[in-house]
Design an enzyme around this catalytic site. Structure first.
Site, short mmCIF file in Angstrom:
data_model
loop_
_atom_site.label_atom_id
_atom_site.label_comp_id
_atom_site.label_asym_id
_atom_site.label_seq_id
_atom_site.Cartn_x
_atom_site.Cartn_y
_atom_site.Cartn_z
N GLY A 1 0.33 -1.28 0.24
CA GLY A 1 0.01 0.02 -0.05
C GLY A 1 0.95 1.30 -0.11
O GLY A 1 0.31 2.47 -0.66
N GLY B 1 -0.29 13.18 -37.67
CA GLY B 1 -1.61 13.01 -36.58
C GLY B 1 -0.21 13.98 -35.33
O GLY B 1 -0.66 13.87 -34.28
N ALA B 2 0.75 13.28 -35.73
CA ALA B 2 2.13 13.49 -34.37
C ALA B 2 2.00 15.58 -34.76
O ALA B 2 1.87 16.10 -33.30
CB ALA B 2 2.82 13.90 -34.27
#
Ligand code: HXC
Length: 510
Positions: free
Chosen positions: A167, A400-401
């Site tokens: 945790g 797209g970059a």
């Protein structure tokens, strides 16, 4: 009253002694400071005010079974500004987290939210206190809930200063920045012994979850330092760029001109478009005092993110790095950039983007790893950001970059290009292979035909002027004017007010 005061002082001394001399010596022998020494090293001298000094799980706390319950908590000052802090005390049950230990951390988080101050958690913990069973697990749940509520409201910084297991690693993972120290910090969900039992893999603690692993391979850690003292200095440096909360202004410093000579800005990009260079030379040529605090410097090095100042005001800087993977976008760099942009947007820091990107990285590994959903994060993060967004295209801006790295369609407020900018669907070689393949195959001299077609494509498409003609680029600038242009744009957009549709929350691809 005198007797009572003496009793109080004795109790305070017992709490401050933590797990006792032997365990403190062991901590020092391991090259680690104690919880209180760490707090002293982090804060302005003498500014620490402790809360819940006598918190205990036992009603008769004078037993001092677990002094301070294994965590020291309170608030103090860094460079004149209030911060909240907690430090887990490994000398008390290995800094393990029980019900009261968790309650002390929760109180610090609640108080920090109430007053709008950053929280710094100094973690050194064996995880859930085994003897406290489900109370310990619930304590973690309470912390995780508060970390999530505080996200985007106050900066949250986690420092790993020992072996943090179970945790103990999830709270840091929910916060904004994780610091680790070489040879001191380890983080893992399950340690070497469990791994060996379950999968048969043999790995030591350092290889599994040391600072090098998490800062280079997993990307879990944002900053790595060689000593605890250096780590505290880096935390203080980081805070100097950040506002105390999402409604506050970040501190403003006196403007300082870059160290770099303006003329060198003309020399950084090589004449050959296929040659690489270090994008940090451009960043340092632009920002105040050429000072750049890089976040995640060893992870996904094909992108660079970090903090700097322009005319004394902090900004977030994002850039492609041609010196690694030609600056292409891959899975890891997408995560790195998207998270950084979202941090800047949450805390009202303008984002300055330097673009030199040949595209997304091709490859089966990338596709199988989900480059589609990871790459989409950059688009999402830039599109949702409403802080001032200034983009400088210094060289390649392909496909797209180009869109993902904050083009005007994603609501960049101003996009500037250097004369060396190449803005097109793809690079000349790739484009000619597709659109002129028959012509090249049938040519008498295919090599020469190809060369001419590439040169022709470069002249026609691989330049900034078509994008300018369409209004996608605000202006083409002399590289020597980059700093002045960005400062002017930031001044212009400092009063920007932009909103997005009201909704419960978006759903960022992940
Ligand atoms: C209670 C603990 C403890 C724990 C350590 N101690 N971890 N006590 N609960 N989780 C105590 C030890 O008994 C010892 O007490 C002292 O702390 C120092 O521990 P050592 O083992 O002597 O130190 P060291 O050799 O440096 O090893 C450190 C360690 C190891 C690597 C952290 O102690 C360890 O593996 N601990 C258990 C880690 C773990 O599995 N935690 C539970 C994770 S599950 P004395 O009295 O001798 O000084 C979890 C669930 C939450 O956290 C999940 C939420 C999502």
């Amino acid at each position: 009253m005198h007797d009572k005061l003496e009793h109080l002082n004795n109790l305070r001394r017992l709490v401050e002694a933590g797990g006792g001399r032997k365990r403190i010596d062991k901590q020092h022998e391991a090259g680690k400071k104690t919880a209180r020494e760490r707090i002293e090293a982090l804060l302005d001298p003498g500014s620490f005010k402790e809360v819940d000094v006598f918190a205990a799980s036992d009603d008769d706390f004078t037993n001092m079974e677990n002094p301070g319950e294994g965590v020291v908590a309170g608030h103090g000052i860094i460079d004149g500004r209030k911060v909240y802090v907690y430090a887990q005390d490994f000398t008390v049950t290995g800094g393990s987290l029980g019900r009261v230990h968790a309650a002390k951390i929760c109180k610090v988080l609640d108080l920090a939210m109430k007053v709008g101050a950053p929280v710094i958690g100094l973690n050194d913990s064996g995880g859930a206190r085994i003897q406290e069973g489900v109370d310990a697990l619930n304590g973690y749940g309470e912390i995780f809930f508060r970390n999530t509520m505080a996200s985007g409201v106050i900066p949250q910084i986690s420092v790993i200063l020992g072996p943090c297991a179970g945790g103990a690693v999830y709270s840091p993972a929910l916060t904004d920045f994780i610091f680790m120290v070489s040879g001191v910090s380890q983080m893992f969900i399950t340690g070497p012994q469990v791994i060996k039992a379950v999968t048969g893999e043999k790995v030591d603690m350092e290889t599994l979850g040391g600072a090098a692993t998490h800062s280079k391979v997993s990307g879990v850690a944002h900053f790595i330092n060689s000593s605890e003292d250096d780590c505290m200095l880096t935390i203080r440096a980081l805070l100097s760029y950040l506002p105390s909360n999402n409604l506050d202004e970040a501190p403003v410093y006196a403007p300082v001109e870059p160290v770099t000579d303006k003329e060198t800005m003309l020399e950084i990009i090589p004449d050959d478009p296929n040659k690489s260079y270090d994008i940090r030379d451009i960043i340092c040529g632009v920002v105040d005092n050429s000072q750049f605090l890089e976040v995640h410097p060893y992870f996904a090095q094909n992108g660079v993110v970090g903090f700097a100042r322009l005319e004394g005001r902090p900004v977030g800087v994002v850039a492609n790095q041609p010196a690694a993977l030609a600056g292409s976008l891959d899975i890891n760099v997408s995560d790195k950039i998207a998270r950084f942009v979202r941090f800047c947007d949450a805390f009202n820091l303008p984002v300055v983007t330097f673009m030199d990107v040949p595209g997304f990285l091709p490859g089966v590994d990338q596709e199988y790893g989900g480059v589609i959903r990871h790459g989409a994060k950059i688009i999402y993060a830039y599109a949702e950001a409403t802080v001032p967004k200034i983009t400088i295209i210094v060289r390649k801006a392909y496909g797209g970059a180009y869109i993902a790295m904050c083009c005007s369609a994603l609501r960049a407020d101003a996009v500037y290009a250097w004369p060396s900018a190449e803005i097109a669907v793809m690079g000349p070689e790739g484009a000619v292979n597709i659109i002129n393949n028959k012509e090249i195959a049938q040519a008498e001299n295919p090599v020469e035909t190809r060369r001419k077609l590439v040169a022709d494509y470069r002249t026609r498409f691989a330049n900034p002027y078509i994008a300018c003609a369409r209004g996608y680029v605000t202006d083409v600038i002399d590289p020597r004017d980059t700093r002045a242009t960005i400062i002017d744009a930031l001044n212009n957009f400092s009063t920007k007010r932009e909103s997005r549709p009201r909704k419960k929350h978006g759903n960022i691809p992940c």
